[in-house]
Design a protein around this motif. Structure first.
Motif, mmCIF file in Angstrom:
data_model
loop_
_atom_site.group_PDB
_atom_site.id
_atom_site.type_symbol
_atom_site.label_atom_id
_atom_site.label_comp_id
_atom_site.label_asym_id
_atom_site.label_seq_id
_atom_site.Cartn_x
_atom_site.Cartn_y
_atom_site.Cartn_z
ATOM 1 N N LEU A 1 0.839 -1.194 0.000
ATOM 2 C CA LEU A 1 0.000 0.000 0.000
ATOM 3 C C LEU A 1 0.876 1.247 0.000
ATOM 4 O O LEU A 1 1.753 1.405 0.854
ATOM 5 C CB LEU A 1 -0.906 -0.013 1.230
ATOM 6 N N ASN A 2 0.653 2.145 -0.972
ATOM 7 C CA ASN A 2 1.455 3.367 -1.034
ATOM 8 C C ASN A 2 0.707 4.534 -0.400
ATOM 9 O O ASN A 2 -0.402 4.386 0.121
ATOM 10 C CB ASN A 2 1.865 3.686 -2.477
ATOM 11 N N SER A 3 1.313 5.709 -0.443
ATOM 12 C CA SER A 3 0.744 6.890 0.209
ATOM 13 C C SER A 3 -0.547 7.364 -0.440
ATOM 14 O O SER A 3 -1.313 8.115 0.160
ATOM 15 C CB SER A 3 1.766 8.035 0.203
ATOM 16 N N TYR B 1 0.771 -0.972 -4.859
ATOM 17 C CA TYR B 1 1.726 -0.613 -5.909
ATOM 18 C C TYR B 1 2.940 -1.535 -5.849
ATOM 19 O O TYR B 1 3.375 -1.968 -4.779
ATOM 20 C CB TYR B 1 2.164 0.839 -5.712
ATOM 21 N N GLY B 2 3.488 -1.858 -7.033
ATOM 22 C CA GLY B 2 4.713 -2.640 -7.114
ATOM 23 C C GLY B 2 5.503 -2.235 -8.342
ATOM 24 O O GLY B 2 4.939 -1.718 -9.312
ATOM 25 N N ALA B 3 6.816 -2.454 -8.309
ATOM 26 C CA ALA B 3 7.666 -2.067 -9.437
ATOM 27 C C ALA B 3 8.748 -3.114 -9.649
ATOM 28 O O ALA B 3 9.139 -3.829 -8.721
ATOM 29 C CB ALA B 3 8.296 -0.696 -9.198
ATOM 30 N N THR B 4 9.232 -3.203 -10.878
ATOM 31 C CA THR B 4 10.287 -4.147 -11.224
ATOM 32 C C THR B 4 11.478 -3.390 -11.797
ATOM 33 O O THR B 4 11.358 -2.228 -12.199
ATOM 34 C CB THR B 4 9.801 -5.166 -12.268
#
Length: 215
Positions: free
Chosen positions: A155-157, A162-165
């Motif tokens: 969980l982002n702000s 959200y996730g990233a590679t």
């Protein structure tokens, strides 16, 4: 039976072809669930919903979708896919009638959107921590190439999961990540309704829209 053959050429093993398969169970056929507009197969006659019969002249009847995709990943040079044109709608190609794994009290209604922009992914809509934990657990089962990071959602702000590679993960495992997410969402009782491919301002952007399966 109308057979369609798609043939492309991979210059190196790590090159992705931009095609994904889906199979509900071993009693169901493997179908094409996704063809990226910038992928090698984009200009072929293959289309989403077609039943895959062979990959590189190898029958895929007894394979999982991941095993069939692995034949493509392991190939350097010519890649051929023979499929049957069954004219299935995109939504029918990826839906399963599975029992939701989330307790009834936590089941949500409406729509969920998975947005992919380059190497980042984010969920928008009524996602729960239980749903995201299951997706993260299934993603962790994937064996990554050296230098690739694991896609994990948190969980982002902004209140979105959200996730990233990194570059290595996106180059080699992008299709793997998407397949695992789609299959997990199906198990949770959410069906892929539609997929959009857009490239605003030169950025590759995709939207996967899920809706709750009918009970």
């Amino acid at each position: 039976m109308v057979l369609v053959t798609g043939i492309v050429y991979k210059q190196v093993k790590e090159q992705t072809c931009g095609i994904s398969f889906h199979r509900d169970t071993l009693y169901d056929p493997i179908v094409i669930s996704r063809i990226r507009p910038d992928g090698l197969f984009a200009s072929s006659s293959l289309a989403v919903g077609m039943q895959v019969l062979t990959v590189n002249n190898v029958p895929v009847d007894d394979m999982t979708s991941s095993e069939a995709l692995q034949l493509i990943k392991d190939t350097v040079g010519q890649v051929s896919i023979v499929a049957e044109n069954r004219t299935i709608a995109v939504a029918e190609a990826v839906c399963v009638n599975a029992a939701p794994l989330v307790p009834e009290s936590r089941q949500k209604r409406g729509f969920i959107i998975l947005k992919q922009v380059e190497k980042s992914y984010s969920f928008h809509g009524p996602m729960t921590h239980d749903m995201v934990n299951l997706i993260n657990n299934n993603l962790r089962q994937l064996k990554l190439v050296h230098g690739a990071n694991m896609l994990q959602f948190s969980l982002n702000s902004s209140g979105h999961f959200y996730g990233a590679t990194n570059n290595a993960a996106q180059r080699v495992h992008e299709e793997d990540f998407i397949v695992i997410i789609l299959e997990t969402m199906e198990l949770l009782g959410w069906c892929l309704k539609v997929q959009y491919d857009r490239s605003p301002g030169g950025w590759q952007k995709e939207l996967f829209v899920f809706h709750r399966m009918s009970e």
